[in-house]
Write an enzyme that holds these catalytic residues in place. Structure first.
Site, PDB file in Angstrom:
ATOM      1  CG  ASP A   1      -2.224   0.708   0.992  1.00 39.69           C
ATOM      2  OD1 ASP A   1      -2.201   1.741   0.315  1.00 39.69           O
ATOM      3  OD2 ASP A   1      -3.270   0.269   1.512  1.00 39.69           O
TER       4      ASP A   1
ATOM      5  CG  HIS B   1      -0.326   1.538  -3.551  1.00 39.45           C
ATOM      6  ND1 HIS B   1      -1.646   1.305  -3.276  1.00 39.45           N
ATOM      7  CD2 HIS B   1       0.124   0.411  -4.171  1.00 39.45           C
ATOM      8  CE1 HIS B   1      -1.975   0.091  -3.703  1.00 39.45           C
ATOM      9  NE2 HIS B   1      -0.914  -0.467  -4.242  1.00 39.45           N
TER      10      HIS B   1
END
Ligand SMILES: *[C@@H]1O[C@H](CO)[C@@H](O)[C@H](O)[C@H]1NC(C)=O
Ligand SMILES: *[C@@H]1O[C@H](CO)[C@@H](O)[C@H](O)[C@H]1NC(C)=O
Ligand SMILES: *[C@@H]1O[C@H](CO)[C@@H](O)[C@H](O)[C@H]1NC(C)=O
Ligand SMILES: *[C@@H]1O[C@H](CO)[C@@H](O)[C@H](O)[C@H]1NC(C)=O
Ligand SMILES: *[C@@H]1O[C@H](CO)[C@@H](O)[C@H](O)[C@H]1NC(C)=O
Ligand SMILES: *[C@@H]1O[C@H](CO)[C@@H](O)[C@H](O)[C@H]1NC(C)=O
Ligand SMILES: *[C@@H]1O[C@H](CO)[C@@H](O)[C@H](O)[C@H]1NC(C)=O
Length: 449
Positions: A248, A271
């Site tokens: 993430d 991310h």
């Protein structure tokens, strides 16, 4: 005289490093060193030392060093050392000199969910054993982390408690958590994973727990909801010298946070570095005064990003991303005021979290997609005062990259590739008048035409 500062819950230093809920290995490789720039931090002056501190309280440059072992901790990974950590915290917090808590090398301390509350009289440092070495030719002190703080394996330990909190620092100012080398803050996420609705679809979805404080984070690239470091409702946070690999966001900054300094970050996979998402479910959320300086991102889904939901309110402003290298990043530079990760389509709304004064400077590297710059701003709250300077991003395939702009206002200078698509020209600022709920509108709620 030392300053005694109290803090309320609204400005409490609570830097939440959300790493658990996965098989997490938070090895503290680099250090939070020399936190001197943030308001109120004093440089920690250290005498050269080698090896471990064993004595329970050594006064060192007016800083008292406290070793958890001297408070009855076993450090065997099985015995519950929660009380020892609480006791040493109480002493450290009550001292009017500076205080350091040492978590010694080689041991593993099992700690249940614990609150560490302020205000404290001292500036507290929680750290591990130390050695001296020099970095980049500058003689500095760093701390070789070898000890482990271990979370309970059984999620039921959190029964009746807030599962978002494991090590929860609250109402404390000038807290510094530092480490280096091979130490760990181990979230013991396996059982959480096994029960997660994301791995076992027959289970209901609940919330993940939070690990407070971690320096370097490694989680699998395919692990959902494993932000490396998650900063929420925090002011004066410095993150330095971090290596983050996760599934993430490497770092995310949300809800009412300000004065955040992020420096020397290596991120990938993951991310990227995100501000937001802000404004979900029509909420109010503000992030202000954030600087990300010196970062290397590779194979990440995003590079530097600001994401907000339609319908929210508040702002993201005075944000600088600079000196960033990217390699094979899918969306190197992205502002998305239409963020939506819910299953149902998010409808466009009039309200939006406004975005103002965002600088992207000295950013180079390669993009995995053609649109290397995406500035997708809201119709009713266009982004204003965006600034691009010295950007050189080419695609990994054939080099040709593009920019996308929607309601994005600002200027650029230096060489900018892909070429800037910002709207410049005269910006007329009109104060919006809200008919239904005037209290939601503040001085900052302007629109551009
Ligand atoms: C710590 O405090 C929070 C509220 O501030 C509470 O939700 C949580 O259950 C507390 N945890 C423990 C272990 O007492
Ligand atoms: C998934 O969760 C259910 C209910 O808790 C449990 O009975 C089942 O064994 C779990 N499946 C796996 C593969 O762990
Ligand atoms: C941010 O602060 C505002 C105003 O104080 C409050 O209404 C809002 O709930 C806060 N948002 C978050 C995400 O904490
Ligand atoms: C947000 O506000 C809009 C407009 O007032 C409304 O239509 C929508 O249902 C609200 N969404 C939520 C999640 O409350
Ligand atoms: C580029 O990144 C993607 C993930 O976004 C990865 O699958 C791919 O292997 C990477 N390519 C190279 C050449 O590393
Ligand atoms: C929301 O507005 C944007 C910009 O005007 C537009 O591109 C998009 O299609 C709209 N989305 C929806 C769901 O209406
Ligand atoms: C370059 O590659 C992209 C895909 O990455 C493609 O969409 C684009 O058309 C190519 N441009 C040229 C000039 O070949």
């Amino acid at each position: 005289m030392r300053e005694l500062r109290s803090s309320t819950s609204s400005n409490a230093f609570s830097c939440c490093f959300r790493t658990s809920f996965s098989q997490i290995l938070c090895s503290i490789i680099y250090l939070l060193l020399n936190i001197t720039k943030a308001n109120g931090f004093n440089p920690l002056i250290q005498l050269p030392t080698n090896g471990l501190y064993r004595s329970s309280s050594i006064s060192l440059a007016r800083t008292v060093v406290l070793n958890i072992d001297d408070f009855g901790a076993k450090g065997d990974g099985f015995s519950d050392d929660t009380k020892s950590l609480q006791d040493v915290w109480k002493v450290a917090c009550s001292l009017s000199s500076g205080a350091k808590i040492v978590i010694p090398a080689g041991n593993s301390y099992l700690v249940r969910p614990t609150n560490f509350s302020g205000p404290c009289l001292s500036k507290v440092t929680l750290k591990k054993s130390m050695t001296q070495r020099s970095l980049l030719g500058i003689i500095m002190l760093s701390y070789l982390v070898s000890g482990t703080i271990l979370a309970p394996r059984d999620p039921n330990t959190w029964d009746g408690l807030d599962v978002h909190k494991w090590l929860y620092f609250h109402g404390v100012e000038n807290l510094k958590v530092e480490g280096g080398g091979i130490g760990k803050i181990l979230g013991s996420g396996n059982e959480w994973w096994a029960r997660s609705c994301k791995t076992n679809h027959s289970n209901p979805c609940t919330h993940a727990p939070t690990v407070t404080s971690g320096i370097t984070v490694i989680a699998p690239a395919d692990s959902p909801n494993t932000d490396g470091i998650h900063i929420s409702t925090s002011t004066h946070v410095e993150l330095k010298d971090l290596i983050i690999a996760t599934g993430d966001d490497c770092i995310s900054i949300v809800g009412n946070s300000s004065k955040i300094r992020i420096e020397n970050i290596i991120c990938g996979p993951g991310h990227g570095i995100s501000i937001g998402s802000l404004g979900k479910y029509n909420s109010t959320s503000s992030v202000e005064d954030v600087t990300v300086s010196v970062a290397f991102l590779f194979n990440t889904e995003n590079g530097v990003r600001i994401k907000t939901w339609q319908g929210g309110s508040g702002f993201a402003r005075k944000i600088t991303f600079e000196n960033i290298w990217m390699k094979n990043v899918s969306n190197p530079i992205i502002i998305d005021q239409y963020y939506c990760d819910s299953l149902v389509t998010c409808l466009n709304q009039t309200l939006a979290v406004s975005i103002d004064s965002v600088t992207f400077r000295n950013i180079e590297g390669t993009s995995a997609t053609e649109e290397a710059i995406i500035l997708a701003c809201s119709d009713s709250y266009p982004c204003k005062r965006l600034y691009l300077e010295n950007i050189q991003i080419i695609t990994t395939s054939n080099g040709t990259a593009k920019s996308f702009c929607w309601e994005a206002y600002g200027t650029s200078s230096g060489l900018v590739y892909p070429p800037s698509c910002l709207s410049s020209g005269d910006i007329i600022i009109r104060h919006q008048v809200n008919k239904s709920n005037s209290t939601r509108w503040r001085e900052d709620d302007f629109a551009l035409f």
